[in-house]
Design a protein around this motif. Structure first.
Motif, PDB file in Angstrom:
ATOM      1  N   GLY A   1       0.820  -1.211   0.000  1.00 31.91           N
ATOM      2  CA  GLY A   1       0.000   0.000   0.000  1.00 31.91           C
ATOM      3  C   GLY A   1       0.850   1.255   0.000  1.00 31.91           C
ATOM      4  O   GLY A   1       1.934   1.286   0.597  1.00 31.91           O
ATOM      5  N   ILE A   2       0.374   2.298  -0.682  1.00 30.56           N
ATOM      6  CA  ILE A   2       1.022   3.612  -0.688  1.00 30.56           C
ATOM      7  C   ILE A   2       0.168   4.558   0.147  1.00 30.56           C
ATOM      8  O   ILE A   2      -1.046   4.680  -0.079  1.00 30.56           O
ATOM      9  CB  ILE A   2       1.155   4.171  -2.116  1.00 30.56           C
ATOM     10  N   ALA A   3       0.792   5.232   1.117  1.00 30.40           N
ATOM     11  CA  ALA A   3       0.044   6.112   2.020  1.00 30.40           C
ATOM     12  C   ALA A   3       0.854   7.361   2.342  1.00 30.40           C
ATOM     13  O   ALA A   3       2.032   7.467   1.989  1.00 30.40           O
ATOM     14  CB  ALA A   3      -0.304   5.365   3.307  1.00 30.40           C
ATOM     15  N   LYS A   4       0.205   8.322   2.993  1.00 29.17           N
ATOM     16  CA  LYS A   4       0.882   9.520   3.500  1.00 29.17           C
ATOM     17  C   LYS A   4       0.678   9.576   5.004  1.00 29.17           C
ATOM     18  O   LYS A   4      -0.381   9.218   5.514  1.00 29.17           O
ATOM     19  CB  LYS A   4       0.321  10.791   2.864  1.00 29.17           C
ATOM     20  N   ILE A   5       1.705  10.052   5.719  1.00 33.90           N
ATOM     21  CA  ILE A   5       1.640  10.125   7.178  1.00 33.90           C
ATOM     22  C   ILE A   5       2.477  11.299   7.667  1.00 33.90           C
ATOM     23  O   ILE A   5       3.489  11.650   7.051  1.00 33.90           O
ATOM     24  CB  ILE A   5       2.130   8.793   7.813  1.00 33.90           C
ATOM     25  N   ILE A   6       2.043  11.929   8.763  1.00 33.20           N
ATOM     26  CA  ILE A   6       2.810  13.000   9.390  1.00 33.20           C
ATOM     27  C   ILE A   6       3.621  12.406  10.535  1.00 33.20           C
ATOM     28  O   ILE A   6       3.068  11.859  11.485  1.00 33.20           O
ATOM     29  CB  ILE A   6       1.895  14.114   9.944  1.00 33.20           C
ATOM     30  N   ILE A   7       4.953  12.478  10.430  1.00 34.75           N
ATOM     31  CA  ILE A   7       5.845  12.006  11.497  1.00 34.75           C
ATOM     32  C   ILE A   7       6.813  13.124  11.827  1.00 34.75           C
ATOM     33  O   ILE A   7       7.532  13.614  10.959  1.00 34.75           O
ATOM     34  CB  ILE A   7       6.623  10.744  11.075  1.00 34.75           C
ATOM     35  N   ARG A   8       6.816  13.524  13.103  1.00 32.71           N
ATOM     36  CA  ARG A   8       7.700  14.594  13.579  1.00 32.71           C
ATOM     37  C   ARG A   8       7.586  15.848  12.707  1.00 32.71           C
ATOM     38  O   ARG A   8       8.558  16.378  12.192  1.00 32.71           O
ATOM     39  CB  ARG A   8       9.147  14.117  13.640  1.00 32.71           C
TER      40      ARG A   8
ATOM     41  N   LEU B   1       5.755  10.280   2.567  1.00 30.01           N
ATOM     42  CA  LEU B   1       5.175   9.253   1.713  1.00 30.01           C
ATOM     43  C   LEU B   1       5.646   7.920   2.282  1.00 30.01           C
ATOM     44  O   LEU B   1       6.792   7.805   2.729  1.00 30.01           O
ATOM     45  CB  LEU B   1       5.662   9.440   0.282  1.00 30.01           C
ATOM     46  N   ALA B   2       4.776   6.922   2.296  1.00 26.28           N
ATOM     47  CA  ALA B   2       5.142   5.656   2.937  1.00 26.28           C
ATOM     48  C   ALA B   2       4.503   4.487   2.214  1.00 26.28           C
ATOM     49  O   ALA B   2       3.525   4.641   1.470  1.00 26.28           O
ATOM     50  CB  ALA B   2       4.710   5.664   4.403  1.00 26.28           C
ATOM     51  N   ILE B   3       5.076   3.316   2.445  1.00 27.83           N
ATOM     52  CA  ILE B   3       4.460   2.089   1.950  1.00 27.83           C
ATOM     53  C   ILE B   3       4.116   1.212   3.142  1.00 27.83           C
ATOM     54  O   ILE B   3       4.751   1.289   4.199  1.00 27.83           O
ATOM     55  CB  ILE B   3       5.386   1.322   0.970  1.00 27.83           C
ATOM     56  N   VAL B   4       3.080   0.396   2.967  1.00 27.77           N
ATOM     57  CA  VAL B   4       2.686  -0.578   3.981  1.00 27.77           C
ATOM     58  C   VAL B   4       2.829  -1.949   3.334  1.00 27.77           C
ATOM     59  O   VAL B   4       2.249  -2.208   2.274  1.00 27.77           O
ATOM     60  CB  VAL B   4       1.234  -0.347   4.443  1.00 27.77           C
ATOM     61  N   ARG B   5       3.632  -2.823   3.953  1.00 28.67           N
ATOM     62  CA  ARG B   5       3.861  -4.145   3.365  1.00 28.67           C
ATOM     63  C   ARG B   5       3.985  -5.190   4.467  1.00 28.67           C
ATOM     64  O   ARG B   5       3.986  -4.872   5.660  1.00 28.67           O
ATOM     65  CB  ARG B   5       5.111  -4.140   2.488  1.00 28.67           C
ATOM     66  N   LEU B   6       4.130  -6.419   4.036  1.00 33.83           N
ATOM     67  CA  LEU B   6       4.244  -7.535   4.973  1.00 33.83           C
ATOM     68  C   LEU B   6       5.713  -7.871   5.194  1.00 33.83           C
ATOM     69  O   LEU B   6       6.503  -7.918   4.251  1.00 33.83           O
ATOM     70  CB  LEU B   6       3.505  -8.752   4.407  1.00 33.83           C
ATOM     71  N   TYR B   7       6.083  -8.095   6.464  1.00 37.06           N
ATOM     72  CA  TYR B   7       7.447  -8.494   6.795  1.00 37.06           C
ATOM     73  C   TYR B   7       7.378  -9.536   7.906  1.00 37.06           C
ATOM     74  O   TYR B   7       7.027  -9.239   9.046  1.00 37.06           O
ATOM     75  CB  TYR B   7       8.271  -7.285   7.261  1.00 37.06           C
ATOM     76  N   GLN B   8       7.667 -10.784   7.581  1.00 39.52           N
ATOM     77  CA  GLN B   8       7.647 -11.896   8.542  1.00 39.52           C
ATOM     78  C   GLN B   8       6.371 -11.899   9.383  1.00 39.52           C
ATOM     79  O   GLN B   8       6.382 -11.877  10.611  1.00 39.52           O
ATOM     80  CB  GLN B   8       8.885 -11.830   9.449  1.00 39.52           C
ATOM     81  N   ASP B   9       5.245 -11.879   8.703  1.00 39.62           N
ATOM     82  CA  ASP B   9       3.918 -11.962   9.326  1.00 39.62           C
ATOM     83  C   ASP B   9       3.563 -10.723  10.157  1.00 39.62           C
ATOM     84  O   ASP B   9       2.642 -10.766  10.977  1.00 39.62           O
ATOM     85  CB  ASP B   9       3.806 -13.217  10.202  1.00 39.62           C
ATOM     86  N   THR B  10       4.314  -9.655   9.960  1.00 41.27           N
ATOM     87  CA  THR B  10       4.020  -8.393  10.651  1.00 41.27           C
ATOM     88  C   THR B  10       3.907  -7.281   9.612  1.00 41.27           C
ATOM     89  O   THR B  10       4.677  -7.241   8.647  1.00 41.27           O
ATOM     90  CB  THR B  10       5.143  -8.040  11.648  1.00 41.27           C
ATOM     91  N   LEU B  11       2.945  -6.388   9.802  1.00 39.58           N
ATOM     92  CA  LEU B  11       2.835  -5.245   8.902  1.00 39.58           C
ATOM     93  C   LEU B  11       3.947  -4.252   9.234  1.00 39.58           C
ATOM     94  O   LEU B  11       4.243  -4.004  10.408  1.00 39.58           O
ATOM     95  CB  LEU B  11       1.473  -4.571   9.052  1.00 39.58           C
ATOM     96  N   ILE B  12       4.549  -3.730   8.209  1.00 37.03           N
ATOM     97  CA  ILE B  12       5.622  -2.762   8.403  1.00 37.03           C
ATOM     98  C   ILE B  12       5.345  -1.545   7.520  1.00 37.03           C
ATOM     99  O   ILE B  12       4.828  -1.678   6.410  1.00 37.03           O
ATOM    100  CB  ILE B  12       6.996  -3.395   8.056  1.00 37.03           C
ATOM    101  N   MET B  13       5.638  -0.368   8.065  1.00 32.45           N
ATOM    102  CA  MET B  13       5.511   0.867   7.295  1.00 32.45           C
ATOM    103  C   MET B  13       6.904   1.406   7.028  1.00 32.45           C
ATOM    104  O   MET B  13       7.723   1.510   7.944  1.00 32.45           O
ATOM    105  CB  MET B  13       4.691   1.920   8.054  1.00 32.45           C
TER     106      MET B  13
END
Length: 284
Positions: A137-144, A149-161
């Protein structure tokens, strides 16, 4: 694991309350700078070159330099309101794409995603959907205070951004100097290079790689510490008011003495002489 962001991520009508946790950490060994003479830590002070005085954090404002020495000052209230306005929005997945379509040059920092209270089922649904489709997934997020721009994907059965750079943050490859154009190579040279690559080809096992410099540096530090090759910084002298006053008085006294030494002597005024009267006093 420390939670560094809380919010909601959504795709379509599905909302997932989540927490973000830093997925990586900096293992660099931090070295302090000491004064060689007394082995005390060096201080770094914020100083105004115009006023020639030290500046406290309360006296500092943020500004954008739009031209040389020309600034637009931004009020803290404006920045805070802008930050709140953006952070109040939930994170929405805008598109789904294939991971191989994104060049690694865009990737920046990784965060593990965990479901917040009430988000377990929706979290599991997104995880299953990404796994079955092989999409991210492609998403936008405010951090600090920065929109990422960010991606959401699967990493060893855990969602990672993973935050990724915007296209205008990636420099133009055409600006790289001294890149050769197509060079004519012999078939033998190419075949030899390909054979060498084939010979060194292996499965990626990250555990077999380590930071040899960091390991050697820590061994050196531990060896010096065990041999008691250590130093302790001296306490900083903090003069009290009496000492300050005496120093000021002594300085003033020295300056006064120096002024007297260099001051030119004033010419002494000539004494006026009066003629003695030769007339005798009358007697009655």
């Amino acid at each position: 694991m420390h939670t560094m962001w809380k919010g909601t991520i959504s795709f379509g009508l599905v909302n997932i309350p989540i927490k973000l946790h830093a997925a990586t950490e900096n293992k660099d060994i931090k070295l302090r700078q000491l004064h060689e003479k007394c082995k005390s830590p060096i201080e770094y002070k914020k100083r105004c070159p115009v006023c020639e005085e030290e500046v406290n954090n309360e006296e500092i404002v943020k500004a954008y330099e739009y031209a040389k020495n020309k600034f637009v000052v931004l009020d803290p209230e404006d920045l805070e309101n802008l930050k709140k306005e953006q952070e109040d929005k939930s994170v929405e997945i805008l598109d789904f794409v294939k991971l191989e379509e994104i060049d690694p040059i865009y990737f920046e920092k990784s965060y593990f995603m965990s479901p917040n209270s009430g988000g377990t089922k929706a979290y599991s649904l997104l995880r299953k959907a990404l796994k079955d489709t092989g999409k991210i997934g492609i998403a936008k997020i405010i951090i600090r205070s920065k929109e990422q721009l960010a991606i959401v994907r699967l990493y060893q059965d855990t969602l990672i951004m993973e935050t990724i750079h915007y296209p205008d943050e990636v420099r133009n490859v055409a600006d790289v100097p001294n890149v050769p154009e197509q060079t004519e190579l012999s078939k033998k040279e190419v075949d030899t290079a390909v054979a060498l690559i084939d010979q060194l080809t292996a499965e990626f096992e990250p555990e077999k790689y380590n930071d040899e410099y960091r390991t050697a540096l820590m061994e050196l530090i531990e060896a010096k510490r065990n041999n008691e090759e250590v130093t302790t910084a001296k306490d900083k002298k903090r003069p009290d008011n009496v000492t300050d006053l005496m120093a000021a008085l002594e300085k003033s006294l020295d300056e006064s003495k120096n002024k007297k030494k260099v001051a030119p002597k004033k010419a002494e005024p000539k004494k006026k002489t009066t003629k003695k009267s030769t007339s005798k006093k009358k007697t009655s």
